[in-house]
Enzyme design. Structure first.
Site, PDB file in Angstrom:
ATOM      1  N   HIS A   1       0.846  -1.190   0.000  1.00 11.56           N
ATOM      2  CA  HIS A   1       0.000   0.000   0.000  1.00 11.56           C
ATOM      3  C   HIS A   1       0.885   1.245   0.000  1.00 11.56           C
ATOM      4  O   HIS A   1       2.096   1.168   0.238  1.00 11.56           O
ATOM      5  CB  HIS A   1      -0.962   0.011   1.190  1.00 11.56           C
ATOM      6  CG  HIS A   1      -0.300   0.087   2.529  1.00 11.56           C
ATOM      7  ND1 HIS A   1       0.466  -0.941   3.034  1.00 11.56           N
ATOM      8  CD2 HIS A   1      -0.285   1.067   3.480  1.00 11.56           C
ATOM      9  CE1 HIS A   1       0.913  -0.609   4.232  1.00 11.56           C
ATOM     10  NE2 HIS A   1       0.481   0.608   4.519  1.00 11.56           N
TER      11      HIS A   1
ATOM     12  N   HIS B   1       1.455   3.888   1.924  1.00  5.66           N
ATOM     13  CA  HIS B   1       1.867   4.646   3.100  1.00  5.66           C
ATOM     14  C   HIS B   1       3.387   4.743   3.061  1.00  5.66           C
ATOM     15  O   HIS B   1       4.073   3.789   2.664  1.00  5.66           O
ATOM     16  CB  HIS B   1       1.401   3.970   4.390  1.00  5.66           C
ATOM     17  CG  HIS B   1      -0.005   4.314   4.757  1.00  5.66           C
ATOM     18  ND1 HIS B   1      -0.763   3.561   5.633  1.00  5.66           N
ATOM     19  CD2 HIS B   1      -0.806   5.360   4.379  1.00  5.66           C
ATOM     20  CE1 HIS B   1      -1.958   4.110   5.775  1.00  5.66           C
ATOM     21  NE2 HIS B   1      -2.007   5.197   5.023  1.00  5.66           N
TER      22      HIS B   1
ATOM     23  N   ASP C   1       5.868   4.524   5.039  1.00  6.15           N
ATOM     24  CA  ASP C   1       6.761   3.542   5.675  1.00  6.15           C
ATOM     25  C   ASP C   1       6.817   2.220   4.914  1.00  6.15           C
ATOM     26  O   ASP C   1       7.549   1.310   5.306  1.00  6.15           O
ATOM     27  CB  ASP C   1       6.354   3.300   7.130  1.00  6.15           C
ATOM     28  CG  ASP C   1       4.937   2.777   7.293  1.00  6.15           C
ATOM     29  OD1 ASP C   1       4.052   3.213   6.538  1.00  6.15           O
ATOM     30  OD2 ASP C   1       4.709   1.942   8.194  1.00  6.15           O
TER      31      ASP C   1
ATOM     32  N   HIS D   1      -7.237  -2.366   5.613  1.00 10.32           N
ATOM     33  CA  HIS D   1      -6.419  -1.304   6.184  1.00 10.32           C
ATOM     34  C   HIS D   1      -7.117   0.033   5.965  1.00 10.32           C
ATOM     35  O   HIS D   1      -8.206   0.089   5.392  1.00 10.32           O
ATOM     36  CB  HIS D   1      -5.025  -1.342   5.540  1.00 10.32           C
ATOM     37  CG  HIS D   1      -4.004  -0.531   6.268  1.00 10.32           C
ATOM     38  ND1 HIS D   1      -3.893  -0.525   7.642  1.00 10.32           N
ATOM     39  CD2 HIS D   1      -3.027   0.324   5.808  1.00 10.32           C
ATOM     40  CE1 HIS D   1      -2.901   0.270   7.991  1.00 10.32           C
ATOM     41  NE2 HIS D   1      -2.375   0.804   6.906  1.00 10.32           N
TER      42      HIS D   1
ATOM     43  N   HIS E   1       6.468  -5.840  11.835  1.00 12.19           N
ATOM     44  CA  HIS E   1       5.774  -4.547  11.850  1.00 12.19           C
ATOM     45  C   HIS E   1       5.388  -4.166  13.279  1.00 12.19           C
ATOM     46  O   HIS E   1       4.235  -3.903  13.591  1.00 12.19           O
ATOM     47  CB  HIS E   1       4.538  -4.596  10.935  1.00 12.19           C
ATOM     48  CG  HIS E   1       4.061  -3.234  10.514  1.00 12.19           C
ATOM     49  ND1 HIS E   1       3.083  -2.554  11.197  1.00 12.19           N
ATOM     50  CD2 HIS E   1       4.430  -2.425   9.484  1.00 12.19           C
ATOM     51  CE1 HIS E   1       2.847  -1.395  10.602  1.00 12.19           C
ATOM     52  NE2 HIS E   1       3.659  -1.295   9.553  1.00 12.19           N
TER      53      HIS E   1
END
Length: 299
Positions: free
Chosen positions: A60, A62, A64, A137, A265
């Site tokens: 995805h 994001h 990070d 998410h 994570h």
């Protein structure tokens, strides 16, 4: 074949953890799942090699999980990479990379091909395939499943010698599933090969809450790498941010009959993963907590 963890922290790096990045190396090829900031530093430390055949799969958009792609591409160019590279990701991945290359005004020494995920099966060749499943998410996100195709059985050297097959090219042909002719006799691969060996299945969840769909998607994986951002005490926080706890990860693994679970994570609030491991092992017997530069040999 091995899993190499290059970054295991969530949202922000810590002194000991970089941001999300996992590599699966097999037969000289690297499959990278996500590339958080500074992924190229951990990649360099891993010794995986700058010019290998490579594919990057982004779960995805994001930061990070994807910002590190830019530094990785630049470093590869500085290392004079020539091998082409494929990138797969959700809608927006092509614009993200193209815009940054334009704004930062850097060229590449190698071609890249960017693929937006549209189907469940996004890649397949004669040896493996990659499938996706929608994760749960806060933005559009995907989980990935690597499925190795069944491999030929082990080669019976003694049987080959009994049949008068000279060592070398003919042995290789049989091992690759091809018939051969020796002294005007046709010899089939099954005459010198054992039973076919089932391929490995490896799941990468990315950021997600647990879902029944993911349990079905990851069914009977040999290894499942799953979001374990929080402990049970922060279960509400996990729900609010669309992540999972270590115990929830273990529950998915148990319900999916996964052989080995790898937790990753981890929120930067935790100094270690002792409690993550303890909580997960209440549910699933075979649990590993990932650390940066951890390597897991898959046999």
């Amino acid at each position: 074949m091995k899993l190499v963890f290059l970054g295991t922290s969530a949202a922000q790096p810590t002194e000991n953890r970089g941001l999300s990045c996992i590599c699966l190396e097999r037969e000289g090829e690297v499959l990278m799942f996500d590339a958080g900031e500074a992924a190229q530093i951990s990649y360099m430390k891993s010794g995986l090699g700058w010019n290998k055949k490579m594919k990057i799969f982004v779960t995805h958009l994001h930061g990070d999980h994807c910002v590190g792609i830019l530094g990785l591409l630049q470093t590869m160019s500085m290392q004079n990479r020539t091998e082409s590279l494929e990138i797969f990701g959700p809608s927006g991945i092509e614009e993200f990379i193209a815009a940054n290359i334009k704004v930062l005004n850097f060229g590449l020494s190698f071609p890249i091909l960017i693929n937006t995920i549209k189907d469940e099966k996004i890649f397949e060749d004669e040896k493996f395939l990659i499938r996706t499943c929608k994760a749960n998410h806060s933005i559009i996100a995907f989980s990935y499943l690597f499925e190795e195709k069944d491999k030929p059985g082990r080669f019976n050297v003694e049987k080959a010698k009994e049949l008068g097959i000279p060592e070398g090219e003919l042995w290789n042909k049989l091992q690759n599933g091809n018939e051969i002719t020796v002294n005007e006799k046709i010899i089939k691969p099954e005459q010198v090969l054992g039973e076919r060996r089932p391929g490995k299945k490896i799941g990468i969840s990315g950021d997600t809450m647990p879902t029944k769909e993911l349990e079905e998607f990851f069914e009977e994986c040999d290894y499942l790498v799953f979001d374990s951002t929080f402990l049970e005490a922060e279960k509400q926080k996990a729900q609010d941010t669309c992540h999972s706890t270590a115990k929830q990860a273990a529950t998915v693994a148990k319900n999916a009959k996964v052989k080995n679970l790898v937790l990753t994570h981890f929120s930067a609030r935790y100094r270690d993963e002792v409690e993550h491991l303890r909580e997960a092992k209440e549910i699933h017997d075979s649990v590993i907590t990932a650390k940066d530069l951890l390597e897991i040999e898959i046999k």
